[in-house]
Scaffold this motif. Sequence first.
Motif, short mmCIF file in Angstrom:
data_model
loop_
_atom_site.label_atom_id
_atom_site.label_comp_id
_atom_site.label_asym_id
_atom_site.label_seq_id
_atom_site.Cartn_x
_atom_site.Cartn_y
_atom_site.Cartn_z
N SER A 62 -2.41 18.20 -21.89
CA SER A 62 -3.26 17.84 -20.77
C SER A 62 -2.47 17.06 -19.73
CB SER A 62 -4.43 16.97 -21.26
OG SER A 62 -5.10 16.39 -20.15
N GLY A 63 -2.73 17.35 -18.48
CA GLY A 63 -2.10 16.61 -17.39
C GLY A 63 -2.64 15.21 -17.20
N LYS A 64 -3.76 14.88 -17.84
CA LYS A 64 -4.35 13.55 -17.70
C LYS A 64 -3.84 12.57 -18.75
CE LYS A 64 -8.80 14.42 -15.58
NZ LYS A 64 -10.24 14.21 -15.69
N LEU A 65 -3.27 13.06 -19.81
CA LEU A 65 -2.91 12.21 -20.93
C LEU A 65 -1.41 11.94 -20.95
CD1 LEU A 65 -5.02 14.16 -23.53
CD2 LEU A 65 -5.70 12.12 -22.28
N LEU A 66 -1.02 10.91 -21.66
CA LEU A 66 0.40 10.64 -21.87
C LEU A 66 0.82 11.32 -23.16
CD1 LEU A 66 0.42 6.81 -21.10
CD2 LEU A 66 1.01 8.68 -19.56
N SER A 67 1.92 12.06 -23.08
CA SER A 67 2.43 12.69 -24.30
C SER A 67 3.78 12.05 -24.62
CB SER A 67 2.56 14.20 -24.14
OG SER A 67 3.40 14.52 -23.05
N VAL A 68 4.01 11.90 -25.91
CA VAL A 68 5.22 11.21 -26.38
C VAL A 68 5.90 12.11 -27.40
CG1 VAL A 68 6.08 9.15 -27.54
CG2 VAL A 68 4.09 8.99 -26.05
N ALA A 69 7.22 12.18 -27.28
CA ALA A 69 7.98 13.00 -28.22
C ALA A 69 9.30 12.32 -28.53
CB ALA A 69 8.23 14.38 -27.63
N ALA A 70 9.84 12.67 -29.64
CA ALA A 70 11.17 12.18 -30.01
C ALA A 70 12.18 13.28 -29.73
CB ALA A 70 11.20 11.82 -31.50
#
Length: 93
Positions: A62-70
């Motif tokens: 989603s463009g509204k949310l923050l996504s986190v990845a390693a």
Amino acid sequence: DSVKDGADVISNSWGASYQNTLAWPDPMIQAAEAAWDAGVVGVFAASNAGPDLATVSSPAISGKLLSVAAVSKNATISPGVLNVTAPPPVPST
């Protein structure tokens, strides 16, 4: 429930291949975006499907949310300095 409980942040490792297998819209994205629209920040794991291209999964797409990845790369992803200037007052620390 998070909105009703007064949460400031939802941090979760939800992840699914919903967008690849079922009809749109994704109910996880709808719920997470509704919480965001109500003022609750959403931070979601990008996925555990990498390292190939297009492996970020729902609801992190989603463009509204923050996504986190390693990542495991010997490189600088975003070189430079980040200056936080808003919203005021910005603490000196």
